[in-house]
Design a protein around this motif. Sequence first.
Motif, mmCIF file in Angstrom:
data_model
loop_
_atom_site.group_PDB
_atom_site.id
_atom_site.type_symbol
_atom_site.label_atom_id
_atom_site.label_comp_id
_atom_site.label_asym_id
_atom_site.label_seq_id
_atom_site.Cartn_x
_atom_site.Cartn_y
_atom_site.Cartn_z
ATOM 1 N N HIS A 286 -3.044 13.161 -20.135
ATOM 2 C CA HIS A 286 -3.114 14.254 -19.167
ATOM 3 C C HIS A 286 -2.274 13.998 -17.915
ATOM 4 O O HIS A 286 -2.347 14.777 -16.963
ATOM 5 N N GLY A 287 -1.479 12.951 -17.919
ATOM 6 C CA GLY A 287 -0.607 12.685 -16.789
ATOM 7 C C GLY A 287 -1.343 12.340 -15.509
ATOM 8 O O GLY A 287 -0.897 12.688 -14.409
ATOM 9 N N ILE A 288 -2.470 11.645 -15.639
ATOM 10 C CA ILE A 288 -3.286 11.280 -14.481
ATOM 11 C C ILE A 288 -2.923 9.870 -14.037
ATOM 12 O O ILE A 288 -2.999 8.919 -14.821
ATOM 13 N N ARG A 289 -2.537 9.734 -12.784
ATOM 14 C CA ARG A 289 -2.158 8.426 -12.238
ATOM 15 C C ARG A 289 -3.426 7.670 -11.830
ATOM 16 O O ARG A 289 -4.300 8.220 -11.161
ATOM 17 N N THR A 290 -3.504 6.399 -12.220
ATOM 18 C CA THR A 290 -4.705 5.599 -11.992
ATOM 19 C C THR A 290 -4.461 4.584 -10.879
ATOM 20 O O THR A 290 -3.480 3.849 -10.892
ATOM 21 N N TYR A 291 -5.392 4.573 -9.908
ATOM 22 C CA TYR A 291 -5.323 3.657 -8.764
ATOM 23 C C TYR A 291 -6.531 2.732 -8.815
ATOM 24 O O TYR A 291 -7.675 3.175 -8.648
ATOM 25 N N ALA A 292 -6.281 1.447 -9.018
ATOM 26 C CA ALA A 292 -7.356 0.468 -9.126
ATOM 27 C C ALA A 292 -7.621 -0.166 -7.773
ATOM 28 O O ALA A 292 -6.705 -0.721 -7.150
ATOM 29 N N ALA A 293 -8.848 -0.094 -7.303
ATOM 30 C CA ALA A 293 -9.219 -0.749 -6.052
ATOM 31 C C ALA A 293 -9.458 -2.223 -6.348
ATOM 32 O O ALA A 293 -10.476 -2.587 -6.942
ATOM 33 N N ALA A 294 -8.507 -3.074 -5.956
ATOM 34 C CA ALA A 294 -8.600 -4.498 -6.293
ATOM 35 C C ALA A 294 -7.717 -5.306 -5.351
ATOM 36 O O ALA A 294 -6.639 -4.855 -4.945
ATOM 37 N N LEU A 295 -8.178 -6.482 -5.033
ATOM 38 C CA LEU A 295 -7.437 -7.368 -4.137
ATOM 39 C C LEU A 295 -6.458 -8.201 -4.959
ATOM 40 O O LEU A 295 -6.834 -9.197 -5.584
ATOM 41 N N THR A 296 -5.204 -7.764 -4.995
ATOM 42 C CA THR A 296 -4.163 -8.488 -5.723
ATOM 43 C C THR A 296 -2.925 -8.583 -4.837
ATOM 44 O O THR A 296 -2.811 -7.891 -3.822
ATOM 45 N N ALA B 17 -4.032 -2.391 -16.438
ATOM 46 C CA ALA B 17 -3.589 -1.180 -17.127
ATOM 47 C C ALA B 17 -3.394 -0.004 -16.173
ATOM 48 O O ALA B 17 -2.764 0.989 -16.547
ATOM 49 N N CYS B 18 -3.905 -0.112 -14.951
ATOM 50 C CA CYS B 18 -3.762 0.986 -13.992
ATOM 51 C C CYS B 18 -2.344 1.030 -13.430
ATOM 52 O O CYS B 18 -1.621 0.036 -13.425
ATOM 53 N N ASP B 19 -1.961 2.181 -12.911
ATOM 54 C CA ASP B 19 -0.605 2.371 -12.407
ATOM 55 C C ASP B 19 -0.355 1.632 -11.093
ATOM 56 O O ASP B 19 0.762 1.199 -10.831
ATOM 57 N N GLN B 20 -1.399 1.523 -10.255
ATOM 58 C CA GLN B 20 -1.220 0.916 -8.938
ATOM 59 C C GLN B 20 -2.533 0.283 -8.495
ATOM 60 O O GLN B 20 -3.602 0.831 -8.749
ATOM 61 N N THR B 21 -2.451 -0.879 -7.843
ATOM 62 C CA THR B 21 -3.645 -1.442 -7.214
ATOM 63 C C THR B 21 -3.591 -1.149 -5.724
ATOM 64 O O THR B 21 -2.525 -1.208 -5.099
ATOM 65 N N ILE B 22 -4.752 -0.833 -5.168
ATOM 66 C CA ILE B 22 -4.825 -0.452 -3.763
ATOM 67 C C ILE B 22 -5.952 -1.217 -3.080
ATOM 68 O O ILE B 22 -6.895 -1.691 -3.736
ATOM 69 N N ILE B 23 -5.855 -1.330 -1.768
ATOM 70 C CA ILE B 23 -6.894 -2.004 -0.993
ATOM 71 C C ILE B 23 -7.229 -1.175 0.246
ATOM 72 O O ILE B 23 -6.418 -0.371 0.715
ATOM 73 N N ILE B 24 -8.434 -1.409 0.739
ATOM 74 C CA ILE B 24 -8.832 -0.933 2.058
ATOM 75 C C ILE B 24 -8.727 -2.155 2.970
ATOM 76 O O ILE B 24 -9.496 -3.105 2.817
ATOM 77 N N PRO B 25 -7.766 -2.199 3.885
ATOM 78 C CA PRO B 25 -7.591 -3.404 4.710
ATOM 79 C C PRO B 25 -8.862 -3.730 5.496
ATOM 80 O O PRO B 25 -9.477 -2.863 6.107
ATOM 81 N N MET B 26 -9.263 -4.997 5.444
ATOM 82 C CA MET B 26 -10.444 -5.478 6.148
ATOM 83 C C MET B 26 -10.028 -6.113 7.478
ATOM 84 O O MET B 26 -9.123 -6.953 7.507
ATOM 85 N N ARG B 27 -10.660 -5.727 8.552
ATOM 86 C CA ARG B 27 -10.314 -6.220 9.887
ATOM 87 C C ARG B 27 -11.210 -7.371 10.345
ATOM 88 O O ARG B 27 -10.894 -8.046 11.316
ATOM 89 N N GLY B 28 -12.329 -7.568 9.696
ATOM 90 C CA GLY B 28 -13.285 -8.575 10.157
ATOM 91 C C GLY B 28 -13.396 -9.763 9.225
ATOM 92 O O GLY B 28 -12.450 -10.098 8.504
ATOM 93 N N ALA B 29 -14.565 -10.400 9.224
ATOM 94 C CA ALA B 29 -14.771 -11.604 8.430
ATOM 95 C C ALA B 29 -15.012 -11.298 6.956
ATOM 96 O O ALA B 29 -14.706 -12.119 6.084
ATOM 97 N N ILE B 30 -15.559 -10.117 6.668
ATOM 98 C CA ILE B 30 -15.904 -9.776 5.292
ATOM 99 C C ILE B 30 -14.662 -9.289 4.549
ATOM 100 O O ILE B 30 -13.740 -8.726 5.157
ATOM 101 N N ASP B 31 -14.617 -9.519 3.242
ATOM 102 C CA ASP B 31 -13.408 -9.161 2.488
ATOM 103 C C ASP B 31 -13.605 -7.967 1.562
ATOM 104 O O ASP B 31 -12.696 -7.607 0.815
#
Length: 271
Positions: free
Chosen positions: A193-203, A236-250
Amino acid sequence: MAFLPDPITSPQNPRIKNLLRLQQKSSERRAQGLTIIEGLRELTIARGAGVAVPAVFVCPELAGPERQAQLRELLADGDTEWFPVSKAVFEKVAYREGSDGVLALARPPQLSLDDLQLPADPLLLVLEAVEKPGNLGAILRTADAARATAVIVCDPRTDLFNPNAIRSSIGCSFTVPTVATTRETLLAWCRRHGIRTYAAALTEQAVAYTSCDFRGPTALVMGTEADGLTPELMQACDQTIIIPMRGAIDSLNVSTATAILTFEAVRQREG
């Protein structure tokens, strides 16, 4: 609507014992094709989504006359059986404190990927191996609020209509199309279906989520809090993405992270 004239006063009543089995065992829910909804608000949302309700159990002492009148109106056009229950028995089957005295049996929809009606630019929330009903319910609330196309669960460790997930979703389990499938089936379906997949992962290859374009056909892919995504799905996902962490927690709770990513996609699409 059919009414049982006398209240159920024994916890050994077969219907009450079956309620407890349905609450406690996913195998029973699958075998009977039923789940449990507690609360008039949640039941109202489910009925608004067209969910069938074969039976409702009401504690008159807890529900009160006004809520019972609302319930009768809500179920007037169906074939629901109405069972009054004593307070002592209801408190044995209720699974939350401060219950409003309403508990119903419901037939949840059973959808496959091919049942989904996709718009031109679908927004899908994908969860891998979700095991906490509370997280699933919270993500379904986000999906409803964002008008996401669907929630897709790969290889789930809890059934999609666990009563605790329904409670956490405040009934949004029924307003958002929700599908259980396998990782392989999902990936093939997204490609088709032409759906782009974004994996939330720290890489090392991950980019900040704000730098991505979520306006096209998009699947946001989330893993478990304990283990994250499996390497197979992440790679297998098209792109890995992150939410940048500003504090001590990752990392963030998976439901919180999903909400952030989902509403960034909404912001881009509305803009």
